[in-house]
Design a protein around this motif. Structure first.
Motif, mmCIF file in Angstrom:
data_model
loop_
_atom_site.group_PDB
_atom_site.id
_atom_site.type_symbol
_atom_site.label_atom_id
_atom_site.label_comp_id
_atom_site.label_asym_id
_atom_site.label_seq_id
_atom_site.Cartn_x
_atom_site.Cartn_y
_atom_site.Cartn_z
ATOM 1 N N LEU A 171 41.938 14.994 9.443
ATOM 2 C CA LEU A 171 41.665 14.349 8.857
ATOM 3 C C LEU A 171 41.475 13.082 7.544
ATOM 4 C CD1 LEU A 171 41.330 18.367 8.096
ATOM 5 C CD2 LEU A 171 40.038 17.037 5.156
ATOM 6 N N ASP A 195 39.045 10.842 6.394
ATOM 7 C CA ASP A 195 38.786 11.234 4.579
ATOM 8 C C ASP A 195 40.077 10.535 3.919
ATOM 9 O OD1 ASP A 195 38.141 14.431 2.623
ATOM 10 O OD2 ASP A 195 38.005 12.756 2.154
ATOM 11 N N PRO A 245 40.148 21.794 1.080
ATOM 12 C CA PRO A 245 41.123 21.327 2.585
ATOM 13 C C PRO A 245 41.723 23.357 2.833
ATOM 14 C CG PRO A 245 41.636 20.284 0.654
ATOM 15 C CD PRO A 245 40.699 21.517 -0.483
ATOM 16 N N SER A 246 42.160 22.782 4.614
ATOM 17 C CA SER A 246 42.777 23.318 5.271
ATOM 18 C C SER A 246 43.885 24.014 4.281
ATOM 19 C CB SER A 246 42.358 23.485 6.546
ATOM 20 O OG SER A 246 43.023 22.503 6.279
ATOM 21 N N GLY A 247 44.538 23.266 3.472
ATOM 22 C CA GLY A 247 46.018 23.711 3.350
ATOM 23 C C GLY A 247 45.971 25.165 2.281
ATOM 24 N N PHE A 248 44.987 24.970 1.984
ATOM 25 C CA PHE A 248 44.791 26.153 1.252
ATOM 26 C C PHE A 248 44.601 27.982 1.635
ATOM 27 C CE2 PHE A 248 45.286 24.113 -2.779
ATOM 28 C CZ PHE A 248 44.275 23.077 -3.389
ATOM 29 N N ILE A 249 45.600 28.527 1.478
ATOM 30 C CA ILE A 249 45.199 30.028 2.079
ATOM 31 C C ILE A 249 43.787 30.852 1.971
ATOM 32 C CG2 ILE A 249 46.390 32.245 2.660
ATOM 33 C CD1 ILE A 249 48.544 30.645 2.155
ATOM 34 N N HIS A 290 44.417 17.119 -2.188
ATOM 35 C CA HIS A 290 44.675 16.393 -0.794
ATOM 36 C C HIS A 290 44.103 16.984 0.008
ATOM 37 C CE1 HIS A 290 46.829 15.245 2.864
ATOM 38 N NE2 HIS A 290 47.872 14.385 2.232
ATOM 39 N N SER A 291 43.581 16.000 0.702
ATOM 40 C CA SER A 291 41.692 16.639 1.728
ATOM 41 C C SER A 291 42.878 17.247 2.646
ATOM 42 C CB SER A 291 41.265 15.689 2.087
ATOM 43 O OG SER A 291 42.236 14.509 3.106
ATOM 44 N N GLN A 292 44.041 17.793 2.691
ATOM 45 C CA GLN A 292 44.150 18.168 3.812
ATOM 46 C C GLN A 292 45.433 19.460 3.960
ATOM 47 O OE1 GLN A 292 45.421 16.159 6.991
ATOM 48 N NE2 GLN A 292 45.278 17.457 9.131
ATOM 49 N N ALA A 293 46.392 19.266 3.094
ATOM 50 C CA ALA A 293 47.609 19.963 3.505
ATOM 51 C C ALA A 293 46.641 21.150 1.009
ATOM 52 C CB ALA A 293 48.920 18.796 2.767
ATOM 53 N N GLY A 294 45.561 20.229 0.494
ATOM 54 C CA GLY A 294 45.271 21.538 -0.633
ATOM 55 C C GLY A 294 45.887 20.426 -1.498
ATOM 56 N N VAL A 295 47.695 20.771 -1.732
ATOM 57 C CA VAL A 295 47.938 19.252 -3.146
ATOM 58 C C VAL A 295 49.561 18.599 -1.901
ATOM 59 C CG1 VAL A 295 46.959 20.793 -5.313
ATOM 60 C CG2 VAL A 295 48.876 21.199 -3.524
ATOM 61 N N HIS A 339 49.608 14.500 10.799
ATOM 62 C CA HIS A 339 48.306 14.439 10.383
ATOM 63 C C HIS A 339 47.227 15.750 11.420
ATOM 64 C CE1 HIS A 339 49.230 12.649 6.738
ATOM 65 N NE2 HIS A 339 48.318 13.510 6.320
ATOM 66 N N ASN A 389 50.893 21.577 7.453
ATOM 67 C CA ASN A 389 51.333 22.023 6.664
ATOM 68 C C ASN A 389 52.676 23.095 6.617
ATOM 69 O OD1 ASN A 389 49.516 22.720 5.281
ATOM 70 N ND2 ASN A 389 48.493 23.522 6.664
ATOM 71 N N PRO A 405 44.514 11.681 -0.656
ATOM 72 C CA PRO A 405 45.123 11.745 -1.821
ATOM 73 C C PRO A 405 45.036 10.324 -2.402
ATOM 74 C CG PRO A 405 46.234 11.371 0.498
ATOM 75 C CD PRO A 405 44.107 12.201 0.149
ATOM 76 N N VAL A 447 49.551 28.378 -0.935
ATOM 77 C CA VAL A 447 49.384 26.796 -0.799
ATOM 78 C C VAL A 447 49.463 26.727 0.362
ATOM 79 C CG1 VAL A 447 49.816 24.409 -0.547
ATOM 80 C CG2 VAL A 447 49.041 25.515 -3.125
ATOM 81 N N LYS A 448 49.133 26.627 1.760
ATOM 82 C CA LYS A 448 50.309 27.133 2.877
ATOM 83 C C LYS A 448 51.860 26.321 3.187
ATOM 84 C CE LYS A 448 46.294 28.432 5.763
ATOM 85 N NZ LYS A 448 45.006 27.053 6.639
ATOM 86 N N HIS A 449 51.397 25.362 2.701
ATOM 87 C CA HIS A 449 52.791 24.514 3.212
ATOM 88 C C HIS A 449 54.025 24.250 2.065
ATOM 89 C CE1 HIS A 449 51.085 20.945 0.228
ATOM 90 N NE2 HIS A 449 52.672 21.062 0.235
#
Lengths: 595, 305
Positions: free
Chosen positions: A475, A478, A585-589, B181-186, B204, B210, B238, B279-281
């Motif tokens: 991403l 973006d 986003p994919s970072g959320f489960i 965050h567009s990839q990590a979520g937060v 990235h 994550n 971000p 949140v995965k990370h």
């Protein structure tokens, strides 16, 4: 230390100082492109070619007026290339004797031809200063070659010194680093200026005597100057002045001066053993009475002893033949170097012809590749007729994205600035290039206007994109987009990038950061670029319904109000969670659920 | 002869030195007294001072003559009201506190994503730090500032080039901002550590971001995290632009996972509420044993100013 050297040191230092100051945040009280603004040739040519007054024309006119009143002093005291040529001549080239004046008369006319040719080309709308103007040539040399090399060495020294600085506790010094710039067109730029310096093998100030169109322009204006070289009755006719003149402006009769060729450097005056030479307003008349020629061999030897060190006298006999000592029949009026009508017409025709040929270039008609111009650049036709290819914007560019074109816009477009997005993006909060452009080919824009000056549109190359082609997660475009112009939508089990054209500014951050090796998977093309000769970019963007976003705080759409409660919350469970988890986003489960 | 007193002293000394070392080790034991997490709401400067005070005062973290590194988020050339960077007042207040504690030098660094001069200026951090003499602001955007370090605990990221200043610091304080965050979520404290490596791209796009964030956090352990949630960027992170919510909150703690986990609950990212375990990370960091995922397990002190 002569007066000439002092002035030259001052003006050259100013030139270098202003060059160094052409850097973010550009807070210089003196405009950093001062020398380019003063250059009357650039003002003249750019104004004629673009059919509009350049913003710096007042400065150019000022120099024209001073040249009319005071003569061709610009070449000796102001022109930094002239100073460099003097340094190069005295350092590297032992001079042979000046040829007798009448031999080089046609050569002298060449610079007038170049001047009128360049002007003729301008009449057809084509700029040729990139090949001939001294200030453009020198500034470009500094920007493209000297500047990157200097930074390279500076960083090298800093790297060497870093451990010591850290050990000494000099934190600022140990963290010193400068972004390394890099430019195209190194060899053409280098060869041109090398050629100019190498002409010193033949004569001092060869360029100034025979080729420089600015010199030619000033020589034409200097005819009426108030300050002229005057030789008093003290003159013994030794001819040292003739030998010491870097311009060869003193003819066979050394009491005369060829109008327009004298640059008022006062070398002759400094070296005159009789102190017979002065530079005075023409009102003071000093009658030149010839001393009887009683020169014995002794005085001739004495004369030779006074020769400045950089002149090595290999051909003493030639001197004897040409000096008034041996040749009392030397004429009283200096030979005329005049721009004859024939020369004028033929060179103008030549310039126009060359210009018309250049204009036929296919490249400039058929836009090859992705030629992106700086934000605030005027429309392409006018741009090519305005830009004098000076390289000031290249130096000042914050990210090093501005590069001189090679043939992307044809031969006519050589050295005009374009953006190289893969090398660096165009920072949305920077407006330096427009502020330093001496001719307004890039308009100076306030930051808010500049932010709306769209330079192109990003286009996804789906066959190269990791997400589209390889179903991988990426991403970056973006993430880095400062205009929020990339949107991810579910397509075939994966969220994939789409460009929202109405929001894209063409800044190139995406193209720069795209992690794909080789060519980027998202490139900026000139589509929808905004090039306004005048007027507001903000207004135009509004009219075209472009949306260059800022961070939104107050204005929230109705749809979003449903999503976001307006109260400052402690992340309470007041509103129901959004059903559609597609945009997460994919970072959320959580986002693994859903399609 | 080794008696009990000597043994305990040596053990304490070992524990102390390990706690402050840069080598990867399990998290130092939580202080027996005092809260694990402090949350303050109010004016930014007062909030920062209050959280540090509640955690034991700056002298707990910074001793006289030490080299301190502060790592704010100044990766974007946006003013603080965009919510994409750490507020300059947070950075300045922390610098002030460290200076008062007698730090020998205070280095404020970040490997910025955007052009460094613009970033330092537009974020307001350059101006905010101007009056501090012992404080040096540096955008470490040159490779010579980094050194390759293996990450023994890393699952995805086995080695990377890490800022030398971190390796040489005595004290490292993390000053993240709170954003989506567009990839990590937060992007909170753990994600903020990415500004201390050279090759961000690699994380990235070529490996699992994550897990990589957690791997990095296994090596770079801040002594203190002071998270700037004065504004939260709810969407468009971000770099923004996006919706900014004013929270006027500062969260601080020693446990980086707990701080992040608590901060996740502060705002409705993308219009939804999440827990740290969503949140995965943050989960990955917890799984590596880097901290507590459930902030309720720690003693939380809330202050309203």
């Amino acid at each position: 230390m002569t007066v000439k050297r002092i002035f030259q040191t001052l003006t050259l230092s100013l030139f270098i100082y202003l060059f160094l100051r052409a850097v973010y945040p550009l807070e210089s009280s003196i405009p950093v492109d001062l020398f380019l603004l003063l250059d009357p040739l650039l003002s003249l040519v750019s104004t004629i070619a673009s059919r509009a007054f350049t913003p710096g024309i007042i400065a150019g006119l000022f120099v024209v007026v001073t040249a009319v009143v005071f003569g061709r002093f610009f070449c000796a005291y102001v022109c930094p290339l002239g100073t460099f040529i003097d340094i190069s001549d005295t350092t590297f080239f032992r001079k042979r004797l000046q040829p007798a004046f009448n031999r080089d008369k046609n050569w002298r006319l060449l610079k007038f031809g170049v001047f009128t040719g360049v002007t003729g080309a301008a009449a057809v709308g084509v700029i040729l200063t990139q090949f001939f103007d001294p200030l453009v040539i020198l500034t470009r040399f500094f920007s493209i070659i000297i500047y990157p090399v200097a930074i390279y060495f500076l960083n090298g020294l800093a790297d060497l010194f870093r451990p010591f600085a850290a050990w000494l506790g000099w934190v600022g010094v140990s963290h010193f680093t400068y972004a390394q710039p890099v430019f195209r067109m190194i060899w053409p730029t280098f060869l041109i200026i090398l050629g100019i310096f190498l002409l010193g093998f033949s004569l001092p100030r060869f360029w100034c005597r025979y080729l420089c169109p600015l010199g030619g322009f000033l020589a034409l204006l200097a005819r009426w100057s108030v300050i002229k070289r005057k030789v008093s009755h003290l003159c013994s006719g030794c001819g040292i002045c003739q030998k010491s003149c870097p311009m060869g402006a003193i003819p066979v009769n050394c009491r005369q001066t060829i109008p327009g060729e004298c640059i008022l450097c006062r070398n002759c005056s400094v070296h005159c053993p009789e102190r017979a030479v002065s530079f005075l307003p023409a009102s003071k008349s000093t009658v030149a009475v010839q001393k009887p020629y009683s020169a014995s061999l002794d005085s001739e030897e004495d004369a030779f002893n006074h020769i400045p060190s950089y002149l090595e006298n290999k051909n003493r006999h030639e001197v004897a033949v040409n000096s008034p000592i041996q040749n009392p029949e030397a004429k009283d009026t200096p030979p005329k170097i005049q721009l004859s009508r024939r020369l004028f017409l033929s060179s103008v025709a030549g310039g126009m012809g060359a210009a018309l040929l250049l204009r036929q270039d296919v490249e400039s008609k058929v836009l090859k590749g992705n030629l992106i111009r700086p934000p605030g650049a005027i429309p392409e036709r006018e741009y090519l007729s305005r830009c004098v290819r000076c390289g000031e914007c290249l130096k000042v560019c914050l990210t090093n994205t501005l590069q001189p074109s090679f043939l992307e816009a044809g031969i006519e477009g050589m050295w005009t600035p374009r953006l190289e997005m893969r090398l660096a993006p165009c920072e949305q909060r920077c407006n330096l290039c427009g502020r330093v452009c001496p001719t307004g080919a890039i308009r100076p824009l306030e930051l808010e206007e500049r932010r709306h000056a769209r330079i192109g549109t990003a286009v996804l190359r789906r066959d190269r994109c990791l997400v589209w082609e390889q179903d991988k997660l990426c991403l970056i475009c973006d993430e880095i987009c400062p205009y929020d112009a990339i949107e991810f939508r579910w397509v075939e089990k994966l969220k994939r990038p789409f460009v929202t054209e109405s929001r894209c500014n063409g800044c190139g951050q995406c193209e720069y950061k795209c992690p794909v090796e080789g060519e980027s998977a998202i490139i900026v093309v000139p589509m929808a670029e905004m090039r306004l000769k005048k007027g507001s970019y903000v207004e135009e963007a509004k009219r075209l319904k472009y949306e260059f976003r800022e961070a939104r705080k107050e204005e929230v759409s109705d749809q979003e109000k449903a999503l976001f409660p307006s109260s400052i919350s402690d992340a309470g469970e007041k509103s129901p969670p959004v059903q559609d988890s597609q945009t997460l986003p994919s970072g959320f489960i959580k986002s693994q659920e859903g399609k | 002869m080794l008696n009990r007193r000597k043994f305990l002293k040596q053990l304490a000394a070992l524990g102390f030195s390990l706690g402050f070392s840069r080598i990867s080790l399990p998290l130092p034991v939580q202080a027996a007294q005092g809260p694990g997490l402090v949350v303050a709401r109010g004016g930014i400067e007062q909030a920062v001072r209050a959280v540090v005070q509640e955690l034991g005062g700056i002298s707990r973290f910074v001793k006289a003559g030490q080299k301190v590194v502060l790592k704010p988020n100044m990766s974007f050339a946006n003013p603080p009201d965009w919510g994409t960077t750490t507020h300059p007042i947070v950075v300045a207040t922390m610098a002030r506190l460290c200076q008062d504690a007698g730090a020998k030098s205070i280095l404020v660094i970040d490997h910025t994503l955007r052009q460094p001069d613009l970033c330092l200026e537009k974020t307001g951090i350059k101006d905010a730090l101007r009056p501090f003499e012992k404080t040096h602001l540096s955008a470490i955007n040159s490779r010579s500032f980094f050194k390759e370090i293996p990450l023994p605990q890393g699952k995805e990221l086995k080695k990377t080039e890490i800022a030398r200043d971190i390796l040489e610091a005595d004290v490292f304080i993390n000053l993240p901002s709170a954003k989506s965050h567009s990839q990590a979520g937060v992007s909170l404290g753990l994600k903020n550590l990415m500004g201390l490596i050279w090759d961000r791209n690699f994380l990235h796009s070529y490996i699992d971001l994550n897990q990589a964030i957690a791997d990095l956090a296994s090596f770079i352990r801040p002594h203190l995290t002071v998270l700037d949630a004065s504004k939260a960027l709810l969407t468009g992170g971000p770099g923004g632009p996006g919706r900014v919510e004013v929270l006027n909150t500062i969260v601080a703690g020693i446990d980086p996972v707990a701080v992040d986990s608590y901060a996740v609950r502060l705002a409705r990212w993308y219009g939804q509420s999440f827990r740290g375990s969503d949140v995965k990370h943050i989960m990955a960091a917890y799984n590596l044993g880097l901290g507590e995922i459930d902030p309720e397990r720690l003693q939380i002190k809330e202050i309203k100013l």
